[in-house]
Design a protein around this motif. Structure first.
Motif, short mmCIF file in Angstrom:
data_model
loop_
_atom_site.label_atom_id
_atom_site.label_comp_id
_atom_site.label_asym_id
_atom_site.label_seq_id
_atom_site.Cartn_x
_atom_site.Cartn_y
_atom_site.Cartn_z
N ASN A 1 43.91 -8.08 -57.88
CA ASN A 1 44.07 -9.22 -58.60
C ASN A 1 43.63 -9.34 -60.34
O ASN A 1 43.55 -10.62 -60.04
N ILE A 2 42.98 -8.45 -61.10
CA ILE A 2 42.81 -8.97 -62.02
C ILE A 2 43.83 -8.60 -63.47
O ILE A 2 44.60 -7.59 -63.60
N VAL A 3 44.54 -9.56 -63.62
CA VAL A 3 45.86 -9.46 -64.94
C VAL A 3 44.40 -9.02 -66.21
O VAL A 3 44.14 -9.70 -67.06
N GLU A 4 45.27 -7.94 -66.78
CA GLU A 4 44.82 -7.66 -68.38
C GLU A 4 45.56 -7.83 -68.90
O GLU A 4 46.67 -8.36 -68.94
N HIS A 5 44.95 -8.09 -70.63
CA HIS A 5 45.43 -9.41 -71.24
C HIS A 5 45.08 -8.20 -72.43
O HIS A 5 44.47 -8.66 -73.30
N PRO A 6 46.01 -7.06 -72.61
CA PRO A 6 45.17 -6.36 -73.73
C PRO A 6 44.79 -6.87 -74.81
O PRO A 6 46.19 -7.20 -75.39
N LEU A 7 44.28 -6.20 -75.41
CA LEU A 7 44.04 -6.98 -77.11
C LEU A 7 44.45 -5.48 -77.42
O LEU A 7 43.72 -4.59 -77.27
N ILE A 8 44.83 -6.39 -79.49
CA ILE A 8 45.18 -5.52 -80.16
C ILE A 8 44.64 -4.67 -80.88
O ILE A 8 44.83 -3.99 -81.22
N VAL A 9 44.23 -6.14 -81.31
CA VAL A 9 43.44 -5.66 -82.84
C VAL A 9 42.19 -6.62 -83.03
O VAL A 9 41.75 -7.53 -82.26
N MET A 10 41.00 -6.09 -82.62
CA MET A 10 39.89 -6.82 -83.22
C MET A 10 39.63 -6.71 -84.82
O MET A 10 39.76 -5.68 -85.63
N ASP A 11 39.41 -7.66 -85.92
CA ASP A 11 38.27 -7.23 -86.84
C ASP A 11 37.77 -6.37 -87.20
O ASP A 11 38.21 -5.66 -88.19
N GLY A 12 36.60 -6.10 -86.17
CA GLY A 12 35.42 -5.07 -86.51
C GLY A 12 35.83 -3.57 -87.05
O GLY A 12 35.69 -2.81 -87.67
N SER A 13 37.62 -3.19 -86.03
CA SER A 13 38.11 -2.16 -85.99
C SER A 13 38.55 -2.09 -87.69
O SER A 13 38.65 -0.69 -88.27
N LEU A 14 39.05 -3.10 -88.39
CA LEU A 14 39.90 -2.55 -89.71
C LEU A 14 38.60 -2.64 -90.76
O LEU A 14 38.74 -1.91 -91.43
N PHE A 15 37.93 -3.23 -90.84
CA PHE A 15 36.68 -3.07 -91.91
C PHE A 15 35.71 -2.23 -91.90
O PHE A 15 34.92 -1.65 -92.28
N ASP A 16 35.14 -2.71 -90.48
CA ASP A 16 33.78 -1.70 -90.10
C ASP A 16 33.97 -0.26 -89.64
O ASP A 16 33.31 0.34 -89.82
N TYR A 17 34.75 -0.21 -88.64
CA TYR A 17 35.27 1.11 -88.53
C TYR A 17 36.13 1.57 -89.59
O TYR A 17 35.88 3.00 -89.27
N LEU A 18 37.43 1.09 -89.70
CA LEU A 18 38.44 1.98 -90.32
C LEU A 18 38.34 2.03 -92.04
O LEU A 18 38.77 1.91 -92.80
N HIS A 19 37.80 0.60 -92.30
CA HIS A 19 37.12 -0.02 -93.54
C HIS A 19 38.66 0.21 -94.18
O HIS A 19 39.05 0.35 -95.48
N LEU A 20 39.39 -0.64 -93.88
CA LEU A 20 41.13 -1.23 -94.54
C LEU A 20 40.59 -2.27 -95.38
O LEU A 20 40.07 -2.96 -95.42
N SER A 21 41.51 -2.18 -96.93
CA SER A 21 41.56 -3.56 -97.44
C SER A 21 42.31 -4.52 -96.73
O SER A 21 42.56 -4.41 -95.82
N ILE A 22 42.50 -5.00 -97.04
CA ILE A 22 43.61 -6.44 -96.94
C ILE A 22 44.63 -6.11 -96.83
O ILE A 22 45.71 -6.34 -95.64
N SER A 23 45.27 -5.42 -98.31
CA SER A 23 46.65 -5.25 -97.55
C SER A 23 47.13 -3.79 -96.94
O SER A 23 47.57 -4.26 -95.94
N GLU A 24 46.31 -3.13 -96.88
CA GLU A 24 46.28 -2.30 -95.63
C GLU A 24 46.01 -2.39 -94.19
O GLU A 24 47.00 -2.38 -93.23
#
Length: 444
Positions: free
Chosen positions: A375-398
């Motif tokens: 009875n646990i409904v999952e709402h999958p997380l698509i993007v976390m802010d830290g994934s963009l900056f801390d892990y992938l080190h993406l620019s704003i445009s990327e």
């Protein structure tokens, strides 16, 4: 694939493929690795399924697996399809006279392994935080992390059924949504004048060499000195709630519920400003969930205790949860049920945005140990802010390019785009990221 597993997976595929104003009846049976689904007692889908050798190849070594790429239902992406080795057909065929579709691909087995997270339950590979790694996933092996693969299969089914069988179906497409969520890992930036000065001049000026960030931090510090509730991290909660309110969105704020002497505690749930933050959230009509502590994903006692503490402060039942550091194991699912949660927002790879669960639709998680739906409904997380900056080190445009691509796939399959943006990422040098990435996304 047990009967229960087949029923569970088909339910998701059919719910996404054929959302109806009135419930649609369908039945299924399996014979000689062919799954036959009968829709409305009239239309039949014959889908090939993996044999044992195909399954081994799929899970362990894709070298000899029959995989081909086909256009998605909206023709804007290429979708991997897996054909069992015994099957010679390369495309879907139909017989309108018999109201039948012959589908030479296994859409069900891959969908089950991705939805149920059975792929990670079978693996003992974990990172330093005990998390299943993206590099060990099927999405990595077959390069579909940027596709909600299960939902894409459902949309292909819709396309094939509607175009090749021409049934009279009253399909009611689901409206895609953006769901902002915020983990309150830190309640305050400033705790005392000495710590505040170290933060401003030690980090902003000396470490980051940022005059603008130092100046902005000095202004924040002066406001805090006048009123501690004007701490930038508390003010950020108000700003996040207000932005969602102005755009007709509903943010969820996940609070930790620990006491100062407990492991990984960054603020106490007994802090006198917690009720003040709750009032802000309530005033804007937003929601509150539990941000389960670092160790709680494997501790029923901790989860129940933290849930009880948060409910006492919040003054209402708390049914939503997200684990700190996105920690999750097969046991966590049972703990959520035992603690009385109904909705989870944890499942995403910290190191890679995308579709860990193969779907962007809310869906019930599956207990593979007990072979049953939970009875646990999952709402999958698509993007976390830290994934963009801390892990992938993406620019704003990327970052914007990646977010737009994932958002388009969510909209194509009528699913939800769940984003995590922390309250402590609205100030300092993060302010421009918030203004140029997060706010433009909400306005879409």
């Amino acid at each position: 694939m047990t009967h229960n597993a087949l029923k569970y997976t088909l339910a998701h595929l059919m719910n996404v493929a054929l959302p109806m104003s009135e419930p649609l009846d369908y039945a299924f049976d399996v014979a000689k690795n062919v799954l036959t689904v009968t829709i409305g007692g009239q239309y039949k889908l014959h889908m090939s399924m993996f044999g044992n050798d195909d399954m081994k190849l799929f899970m362990n070594d894709k070298g000899d697996l029959n995989m081909l790429l086909c256009p998605s239902a909206d023709q804007k992406a290429m979708i991997p399809l897996f054909r069992p080795s015994r099957v010679s057909l390369h495309e879907v065929t139909s017989s309108q006279e018999d109201n039948e579709l012959i589908i030479p691909f296994d859409l069900v087995t891959p969908s089950f392994y991705i939805l149920s997270r059975e792929e990670e339950h079978r693996s003992d590979r974990r990172d330093a935080h005990g998390r299943f790694r993206y590099q060990d996933s099927l999405a990595y092996s077959y390069n579909f992390i940027d596709l909600p693969l299960v939902d894409e299969y459902a949309m292909l089914l819709r396309k094939w059924i509607v175009e090749m069988l021409n049934p009279r179906l009253d399909i009611a497409p689901r409206k895609s949504r953006i769901i902002p969520t915020h983990d309150i890992d830190l309640l305050r930036r400033f705790h005392n004048p000495w710590q505040a000065l170290k933060s401003i001049f030690g980090r902003d000026l000396i470490l980051e060499h940022s005059i603008p960030a130092t100046a902005a931090s000095c202004r924040e510090y002066l406001k805090w000195r006048k009123n501690s509730r004007q701490d930038p991290y508390i003010e950020a909660i108000r700003e996040l709630a207000q932005e969602s309110y102005n755009l007709g969105l509903e943010s969820i704020f996940f609070f930790k519920a620990q006491l100062p002497d407990e492991n990984d505690c960054t603020y106490g749930i007994d802090d006198p400003d917690i009720p003040y933050c709750m009032d802000i959230i309530n005033d804007y009509g937003m929601k509150v969930g539990l941000h389960g502590s670092y160790d709680s994903y494997r501790s029923a006692g901790l989860l129940k205790l933290e849930k009880s503490r948060l409910e006492k402060v919040h003054g209402a039942q708390v049914s939503m949860v997200r684990q700190h550091y996105l920690r999750y194991s097969e046991d966590t699912l049972c703990l959520w049920q035992s603690a009385g949660f109904a909705d989870d927002y944890t499942l995403c790879y910290a190191e890679q945005p995308g579709f860990r669960c193969g779907t962007c639709h809310p869906y019930p998680l599956y207990d593979t140990k007990r072979d049953c739906v939970t009875n646990i409904v999952e709402h999958p997380l698509i993007v976390m802010d830290g994934s963009l900056f801390d892990y992938l080190h993406l620019s704003i445009s990327e970052s914007n390019h990646l977010i737009n691509s994932l958002l388009q796939r969510c909209q194509a399959v009528e699913g939800d785009f769940v984003i995590l943006w922390h309250n402590h990422l609205l100030s300092r040098n993060y302010r421009k990221l918030y203004q140029k990435i997060y706010l433009p996304l909400l306005k879409k």
